[in-house]
Structure formats: C-alpha cells, structure tokens
Design an enzyme around this catalytic site. Structure first.
Site, short mmCIF file in Angstrom:
data_model
loop_
_atom_site.label_atom_id
_atom_site.label_comp_id
_atom_site.label_asym_id
_atom_site.label_seq_id
_atom_site.Cartn_x
_atom_site.Cartn_y
_atom_site.Cartn_z
N TYR A 67 0.94 -0.82 0.41
CA TYR A 67 -0.15 0.18 0.26
C TYR A 67 0.94 1.10 0.19
CZ TYR A 67 -4.37 -2.23 0.25
OH TYR A 67 -5.13 -3.36 -0.02
N SER A 68 0.67 2.36 1.03
CA SER A 68 1.09 3.47 0.87
C SER A 68 3.00 3.09 0.77
CB SER A 68 0.63 4.41 1.84
OG SER A 68 -0.58 5.04 1.09
N ALA A 69 3.18 1.99 1.61
CA ALA A 69 4.29 1.68 1.94
C ALA A 69 5.45 2.31 0.70
CB ALA A 69 5.08 0.81 3.08
N LYS A 71 4.65 4.56 -0.64
CA LYS A 71 4.90 5.89 -1.95
C LYS A 71 6.57 6.88 -1.33
CE LYS A 71 0.13 8.42 -0.66
NZ LYS A 71 0.02 7.09 -0.41
N TYR A 157 -2.55 14.67 3.42
CA TYR A 157 -2.51 13.76 2.64
C TYR A 157 -2.96 13.16 1.46
CZ TYR A 157 -0.79 8.73 2.93
OH TYR A 157 -0.30 7.47 2.27
#
Length: 390
Positions: A67-69, A71, A157
């Site tokens: 997921y957002s890791a 980014k 965010y």
C-alpha cells in the site's frame, strides 16, 4: 505455534521474540521483517501463511502488497532525478507538465507535490477505475482539477493522488513510466524484489490478503465518548464529503480490489507497490549508506530530502502529521527509532524506514490488513529493534 524461519544476528534476538509474539498475540497470519545495519542484514525473518485458504506457507521470497509504503519508493525515484540535475524540486510542476497549470496551479512546485501541500487530494469527478489503471486519463483529470485549498498554505495527505502527481513528473522528466524508472534505476542495481506494476510472471509469488473486521462500528460511537483529539477524525470519517473520504474515492467505484491481477499489474505509485520485507529494508539501507557497492542518494541529497516540509494539523487525516519531501517523519504516535528516521507506512501495518543516526534500515510486510489504532505489530518490532540497539 507458527514456525519462524530466517536469520537474526547476535544481539537482535528481541526482534525474533517480537515477531513470534505478533503471530501468537497480535493476529499476524503471514509476515516478514528485515533489518539492515551499516549496509548489512542483521534480521531477516518470515513465517506463517501466504494464503491461509490454500494452505500456502510464507517463503523468503513471498511478495506482499505494501500500500502506501510505495510512496517512499516513488519519492526516492524523484530524488534520484533531482540528484542527477534532471529535476528541480523548486521549479513549477507546469514547467515539466504544461497542462498541469490549469485551474490556478501554475505556481505549484515539485516540492509541494512531494510534501503533500498541493491541495490536489481529490477529484470533483472521480474517474472510472479502468481509467485510473490506464494512467493517462487519471493524470489528465488531475491536470484539470482545481486545488482543495490554496497550494502551499497547508498540508493534507494525498493518499491516492500522490503517485499519479509525482509519477507523471517522473514520466515527463525521464521519458519512462514511474514503475519502469524504479525498476531500471533503483530495483535492478540493488536486486530488489519490489515492483510498481507487477509483471505477470511474478503473480504466483504474491500473498493473499486477509482483511480484519473493524473492532467497533464507527457510526455508533458517540463523539463525546472519545478523547477530544480523536473527535475530528471520527467526524471526518462519518462525513462522505470530507477530504478524509474523498481523498480515497478518486475512482468509480471508490473501493479497489488490490488482490485483482489487473490492479497489481497497473502502476499506482502511491498505493500498489508489491515487495518483500527484505527489499523494503534494502531500499532504505541504500539511501543512507552503501549496500553491496550501491548507494542511491548522497548524504547531501538525503539531508535535503528528509528536512521537514509539513507538520501539524493534516487537512485530510484530521490529526497531526509530519512530512519531508515525500517521506513521512517520526511523530509522537510513531517515533520510529529516532528523530532522524524517515520512511513510509502502508495501510494495515506495513512499514519501511531508515534511521540516519543509527545506520539502520527496516522493512515489515504482512497479509493480515488491520486498520485500528490498537494494531501495534509494526510498532512492537520497531521497539524490539530499539531494545536490541540498547
């Protein structure tokens, strides 16, 4: 008892103990954790089931959606281009992407995109999911979109849009899609099992996600029963028009099946990276030092990339957050291993980060997606690393 496999260097036994405890007491199903120190792995553990229904065990090379890791990986690609002199973080985005100037966005800088300050967290008209997976229709929609606040005056965010915004800048500058640029310029030199856009031949290695049921129904919780600092968060989650909800509803339908092969094969550089824990830790290790002869960013680039850009109330998440230029920074709620740590968490528990002072890099992935303030699986592992370091 879940069998824990892998390696722990002397002194890091507390990490093995915490990892095992996550299966016994904290509902991990399949997971892996890796820690590098001074460019060398000191923890590399895995265990549990990659697919509990099919009875498939978790292996050292099991891949997991983080997921957002993702980014952090996307931000690293942008900083690599900046380090090479191909991208100016202080330049207007429109100097690389002219269409982006529409609707009052001509002055937004690349750094503001990376620091969640652009105000482009949502779309007035969500695009069909197929258009988001195809890339071009989504970036065209973002180029035409008006900001939700005056850019640069606040931060919030950019949960889903971050990857398209930064990714399109990467594409315009490098001539390559962000997933391809990451694969060729970052993953290949380091030998990373980390993909933004999963190749078909890697699909069989991806674990099956299991989503935890919410412990409570948020719709029934009285606001005045919560501590005051949590009330704005709950109020935002209950309001379908809040930025907290709209930021994750930029597609139609808003819910995305991240287990679907077509979703995993697409490039969504904010949210669909697929990696091993070892790859996450190795990526961050190569940001702060040399790993098998490869260092991605110079100390000067890292210092600039990790300087605080945004802190305080978050317009989207409705609680305080801290961001550098693309990386998340330690907070009181998530202190990581020290004040000069930087990285990025992912939905449900995954986490990758580096600590410049300790020469440390960390990666944790798991397939039991838990969305609760009470989920301390990653935090317990980080605390065990701190204990190991004394």
């Amino acid at each position: 008892m879940t069998k824990i496999q892998g390696y722990v260097a002397a002194g890091f036994e507390p990490v093995r103990e915490a990892f095992a405890a996550n299966f016994v007491r904290r509902d991990d199903i399949g997971a892996a954790v890796c820690v590098y120190r001074d460019g060398e792995p000191v923890v590399d553990l895995w265990g549990g089931s990659a697919d509990p229904e099919a009875g498939v065990p978790w292996e050292r090379d099991t891949l997991q959606l983080v997921y957002s890791a993702t980014k952090g990986a996307t931000a690293t690609a942008a900083h690599l281009l900046a380090q090479r002199g191909e991208l100016d973080l202080e330049a207007p985005v429109a100097s690389y992407w002219p269409e982006f100037a529409a609707n009052g966005k001509a002055g937004i800088t690349v750094r503001q995109l990376l620091a969640h300050r652009a105000g482009l967290v949502a779309l007035d008209r969500p695009v069909p999911l197929a258009d988001a997976l195809a890339w071009q229709p989504m970036v065209e929609a973002l180029a035409a979109q008006r900001p939700q606040w005056e850019p640069g005056t606040a931060h919030g965010y950019h949960g889903r849009t971050f990857g398209y915004l930064v990714g399109e800048v990467i594409r315009r500058v490098s001539g390559r899609t962000p997933g391809r640029f990451f694969a060729e310029e970052i993953a290949a030199p380091l030998g990373l099992d980390f993909f933004i856009g999963l190749p078909d031949e890697e699909q069989e290695r991806v674990s099956a996600m299991v989503y935890a049921e919410p412990a409570v129904d948020l719709a029934t919780v009285p606001l005045d029963s919560l501590p005051e600092e949590y009330r704005p968060v709950l109020a935002a989650l209950r309001d379908p028009e809040s930025l907290a909800n709209r930021a994750f509803a930029i597609t139609d339908p808003a819910a995305i099946d991240f287990d679907a092969p077509e979703v995993q094969a697409a490039e969504m550089p904010a949210s669909n990276g697929i990696a091993t824990a070892h790859a996450l830790a190795r990526l961050y290790a190569a940001l702060i030092g040399e790993v098998d002869g490869v260092r991605l960013l110079t100390p000067a680039t890292v210092a600039a990339a990790t300087a605080e850009q945004s802190a305080g109330p978050d317009r989207v998440m409705a609680f305080p957050s801290r961001f550098a230029t693309g990386y998340a920074l330690p907070t009181k709620a998530a202190p990581l291993t020290g004040p000069r740590a930087f990285g990025h968490p992912g939905r449900g528990g995954s986490l990758g980060f580096a600590d410049q002072d300790r020469g440390l890099a960390f990666g944790y992935v798991m397939n039991h997606i838990v969305e609760s303030p009470g989920d301390i699986r990653a935090a317990s592992l980080v605390e065990a690393v701190r204990t190991s370091l004394g």
